[in-house]
Design a protein around this motif. Structure first.
Motif, short mmCIF file in Angstrom:
data_model
loop_
_atom_site.label_atom_id
_atom_site.label_comp_id
_atom_site.label_asym_id
_atom_site.label_seq_id
_atom_site.Cartn_x
_atom_site.Cartn_y
_atom_site.Cartn_z
N SER A 20 0.83 -1.21 0.00
CA SER A 20 0.00 0.00 0.00
C SER A 20 0.86 1.26 0.00
CB SER A 20 -0.98 -0.01 1.18
OG SER A 20 -0.29 -0.22 2.38
N LEU A 105 -4.46 3.17 2.40
CA LEU A 105 -5.35 2.43 1.51
C LEU A 105 -4.82 2.62 0.10
CD1 LEU A 105 -8.81 3.58 2.94
CD2 LEU A 105 -7.58 1.46 3.43
N ASN A 106 -4.66 1.53 -0.60
CA ASN A 106 -4.19 1.59 -1.98
C ASN A 106 -5.38 2.00 -2.85
OD1 ASN A 106 -3.54 0.88 -4.60
ND2 ASN A 106 -2.33 -0.89 -3.97
N ALA A 107 -5.30 3.20 -3.46
CA ALA A 107 -6.45 3.74 -4.21
C ALA A 107 -6.83 2.86 -5.38
CB ALA A 107 -6.12 5.15 -4.69
N GLY A 110 -8.37 -0.52 -3.13
CA GLY A 110 -9.39 -0.27 -2.10
C GLY A 110 -9.02 -0.97 -0.80
N GLU A 112 -8.27 -3.91 1.44
CA GLU A 112 -7.79 -5.27 1.16
C GLU A 112 -7.83 -6.09 2.44
OE1 GLU A 112 -4.34 -4.93 -1.88
OE2 GLU A 112 -4.36 -3.04 -0.81
N THR A 115 -5.82 -4.84 5.27
CA THR A 115 -6.40 -3.66 5.94
C THR A 115 -7.36 -4.15 7.03
OG1 THR A 115 -6.68 -2.94 3.62
CG2 THR A 115 -7.29 -1.39 5.35
N VAL A 133 -5.35 7.71 1.65
CA VAL A 133 -5.56 7.05 0.37
C VAL A 133 -4.34 7.35 -0.49
CG1 VAL A 133 -7.07 6.78 -1.62
CG2 VAL A 133 -8.05 7.33 0.62
N LYS A 145 -14.42 5.23 -4.64
CA LYS A 145 -14.69 3.81 -4.37
C LYS A 145 -13.92 3.36 -3.11
CE LYS A 145 -13.75 -0.64 -6.52
NZ LYS A 145 -12.36 -0.85 -6.20
N THR A 146 -12.69 3.82 -3.00
CA THR A 146 -11.87 3.44 -1.84
C THR A 146 -12.50 3.95 -0.54
OG1 THR A 146 -9.92 3.51 -3.24
CG2 THR A 146 -9.53 3.60 -0.88
N GLU A 149 -15.59 1.95 0.22
CA GLU A 149 -15.27 0.63 0.77
C GLU A 149 -14.84 0.75 2.24
OE1 GLU A 149 -13.75 -1.64 -3.24
OE2 GLU A 149 -12.46 -1.71 -1.47
#
Ligand SMILES: Nc1nc2c(ncn2[C@@H]2O[C@H](COP(=O)(O)OP(=O)(O)OP(=O)(O)O)[C@@H](O)[C@H]2O)c(=O)[nH]1
Ligand SMILES: [Mg+2]
Length: 711
Positions: A20, A105-107, A110, A112, A115, A133, A145-146, A149
């Motif tokens: 991430s 958070l990996n944009a 999202g 994972e 996480t 993000v 979206k991230t 989520e």
């Protein structure tokens, strides 16, 4: 005077699924703060944090790292952690000493599974959390979206402070709805220009600002009233409200980043300084005897060891947080846990693999010291005359077990030293010698964890080792009653041996009535170390065997129970009644009756419909919905009894009972089936009978191995 007092020290831990961008962000923070003058990268294998050779080889963080920056009058201790689930112990120990978590958070990906796993721990610790993000420069980045989520997983308290004006390769502007300004970065990142929010973003920014202020106010009645009255809050009120809401886990702010392009880290550090709590703003520690220990630099000196490392040419380094008072070099402390007196000869600030000498560390700060005598992870050290022990870190139970042995004979002692050292610096690795299996076992978190252990043994201890599948601790029992007799007689010169035993054996269960048709004269119950019981009845009539020989017969039975007739495994849950026999006035002795007891038991056992039992584990797998099919299919190929599937936080939870014999490679198998998107845990449930075919095979294998050994 220390350079920073308690309220100017902030401890953050960088968290997130592997990849991430934690280590890249660490590098950006150090660079922005001027601690390094060149930003290293993962690809070039030259980051401050991933300095270990193995980390560079693999491109992942494996060991948590302590680093620090100085940013506008504050010291920020940063702990960079590994995202790979095998190293979750490193995350947990870092959470024990951090006061704020920054969850990346990996944009693109999202939320994972990593996480989610880490989130569960942050909830346990109630660590104030920021969501950052990252990778917003990636063409597949999706900020909305991230965030959505994150809200689905972690609740509606996930609140936007920043959003990107555009994403992908054009990402260079961040709108900040707390400050109500826009940050505009040059292509090379770094210090941004601060601009008014452009007209086409005003409405969105104002709505998000309102949402933010309402979220802050909704957690505080006085603020809510004021907000209703005036329609706005003062800057200080927002700051205080945010801090309070973060401490109470009522609000999780969202920030924007591109660690790789060095965009957004400065503002994040500013927020950490201004809003995130220092250690003395968090609830005081509760000691093991229930007392409160406030984080006060004038209180009694007290520190807690959260990690130790041992590296060649350095020696053992102990990492700690000062939870009270001020620790000075040269200070004499007492280890409350081991009782040892310890002198703090050197105190360090840590910068990855570099150590910087310092004279003192105040309450709330994190540092390291070298070469303590008898101090380990989870120990509390304090000034003499006090009795303080802080709550230990609870590490997760292992997921995988392998047997380890030397490649070269004669190095057993060296291996045992190496394993001791490994265990010392990694509390999630458990090492034991199993007398039952006659194997040295390593219980660990997964195959990557194991690969690291092997690497350390080879590189630090210069030893070659190999791993193998551990034997399964089977058990043996019986399913019906059987009787037997055995006469042991030996007359080869000198004193003879004579003992004859009549024995009945039955499957034992709790609440079983006394044996029928026998004259009960004594009853003993023996709980067995390996589970289950042996119940031993004396039913001898007319003095056929002297009672003094009964313990010898029992000894023989016990000996056979430790090496069952079918597979050499432990026997459990048997009732043995000795009801007749014979003695010889001269030749009878303990050894004769022990042998007669053992042989009578062995014969009866074979007639009593013997059964091999195998350990079955309760297994829980958490995976994304689209992977339920492959995960289930794999479980079914492992003789699993799937008990249920339920939904838990956007994941499917599968529960099953699976024989241990089928779980050996599960950690690596599930990783490859799901590309690391699932997690699982397993714990012993019960012993159950193995299927007929397997029993036959196990027993045949055992006996043919025995023959080979004899031959
Ligand atoms: N495009 C892009 N790539 C990034 C960014 N941040 C990190 N990366 C890349 O993502 C990969 C993983 O980055 P790391 O910093 O090692 O991630 P990590 O979270 O430390 O990973 P672990 O140590 O395995 O937990 C590397 O190839 C980085 O160059 C970013 O902001 N944008
Ligand atoms: Mg990393």
């Amino acid at each position: 005077m220390p350079e920073f007092d308690t309220s100017h020290v902030k401890n953050i831990v960088l968290l997130g699924h592997s990849g991430s961008g934690k280590t890249t962000l660490t590098e950006a923070m150090l660079y922005e703060a001027g601690l390094i003058n060149r930003r290293g990268s993962i690809d070039e294998k030259n980051t401050t944090s991933d300095y270990n050779e193995l980390e560079q080889e693999r491109g992942n963080t494996i060991f948590s790292k302590l680093l620090h920056t100085k940013w506008r009058g504050y010291k920020i201790n940063i702990i960079d952690t590994p995202g790979y689930n095998d190293f979750v112990g490193e995350v947990i120990s870092a959470l024990r000493v951090a006061d704020t978590g920054v969850m990346l958070l990996n944009a693109v990906m999202g939320v994972e599974v990593g996480t989610d796993i880490i989130w569960d721990y942050t909830e346990k610790f109630k660590t104030p959390m920021i969501f950052a993000v990252n990778k917003l420069d990636d063409d597949d980045a999706d900020f909305d979206k991230t965030v959505q989520e994150a809200r689905n997983h972690f609740g509606g308290n996930v609140t936007i402070i920043q959003y990107p004006r555009q994403q992908g390769s054009g990402f260079h502007e961040i709108i900040d709805v707390l400050r109500m300004i826009m940050y505009k970065f040059k292509d090379s990142g770094g210090k941004p220009e601060k601009l008014p929010i452009p007209d086409d973003e005003k409405e969105k920014a104002e709505n998000l600002h309102k949402e933010l202020i309402e979220a802050v106010a909704s957690n505080d009645e006085a603020l809510m009233e004021k907000y209703f009255d005036k329609g706005e809050l003062e800057e200080d009120e927002i700051k205080d409200g945010l801090k309070k809401a973060m401490i109470n886990h009522d609000l999780f702010p969202v920030f924007c980043l591109s660690g790789a392009r060095n965009m957004g880290s400065g503002r994040l550090m500013g927020f950490i300084d201004n809003i995130c709590p220092s250690a003395n703003e968090m609830a005081p520690q509760t000691t093991m005897n229930g007392q409160k220990l406030p984080c006060d630099e004038n209180g009694p000196a007290c520190l807690f060891i959260y990690k130790t490392t041992s590296e060649p040419h350095v020696g053992e380094l102990s990492f700690f947080k000062v939870f009270s008072g001020t620790i000075k070099s040269g200070m004499e402390l007492v280890n409350e846990t081991t009782g040892s007196a310890e002198k703090i000869n050197q105190l360090f600030l840590v910068e990855g693999n570099k150590r910087v000498n310092t004279n003192e560390l105040v309450a709330g700060d994190i540092g390291a010291t070298l070469k303590l005598k008898n101090t380990h992870v989870n120990n509390t050290l304090h000034v003499k005359g006090k009795n303080i022990e802080l709550q230990p870190i609870e590490f997760p139970s292992p997921n995988m077990t392998v047997a380890i042995e030397n490649v070269n004979k004669g190095e057993e002692e060296k291996l045992s030293e190496a394993l001791h050292a490994l265990r010392e610096e990694d509390p999630t690795m458990i090492v034991e010698f199993s007398p039952e299996l006659k194997q040295t076992l390593i219980h660990c978190q997964g195959d990557m964890h194991l690969a690291v252990a092997k690497w350390k043994i080879e590189h630090h201890h210069k030893l070659d080792v190999k791993f193998s599948k551990p034997k399964i601790p089977y058990r043996e029992t019986i399913r019906k009653m059987a009787e037997s007799s055995y006469r042991h007689k030996k007359q080869s010169g000198g004193a003879g041996q004579f003992g004859e035993v009549y024995m009945r054996i039955e499957p034992w269960y709790e609440g079983m009535p006394d044996p029928k048709g026998l004259n009960v004269r004594g009853r003993d119950e023996y709980p067995l170390d390996w589970g289950g019981k042996l119940v031993y009845f004396n039913c001898i009539v007319g003095g056929a065997i002297d009672t003094r020989f009964l313990p010898s017969i029992l000894k023989g039975v016990m000996e056979k129970m430790q090496e069952g007739p079918l597979t050499g495994s432990y026997v459990r849950d048997v009732r043995v009644c000795v009801y007749d026999g014979k003695m010889h006035p001269v030749d009878s002795n303990d050894i004769s009756f022990k042998i007669a007891g053992l042989q009578a038991f062995r014969q009866a056992f074979k007639e009593a419909d013997p059964q091999i039992l195998e350990p079955v584990y309760q297994v829980e797998v958490l995976c994304p919905e689209d992977l339920t099919g492959p995960v289930m299919g794999d479980l079914q190929s492992r003789r699993a009894l799937v008990e249920g599937i339920s939904t838990e936080n956007n994941f499917q939870k599968i529960t099953a009972k699976v024989p241990l014999a089928e779980m050996h490679d599960y950690a690596s198998s599930i990783r490859s089936i799901t590309q690391g998107r699932a997690k699982f845990n397993m714990k012993f449930h019960e012993y159950v009978p193995v299927p007929y075919d397997l029993q036959k095979k196990l027993s045949e294998d055992y006996h043919s191995n025995l023959k080979e050994e004899v031959a």
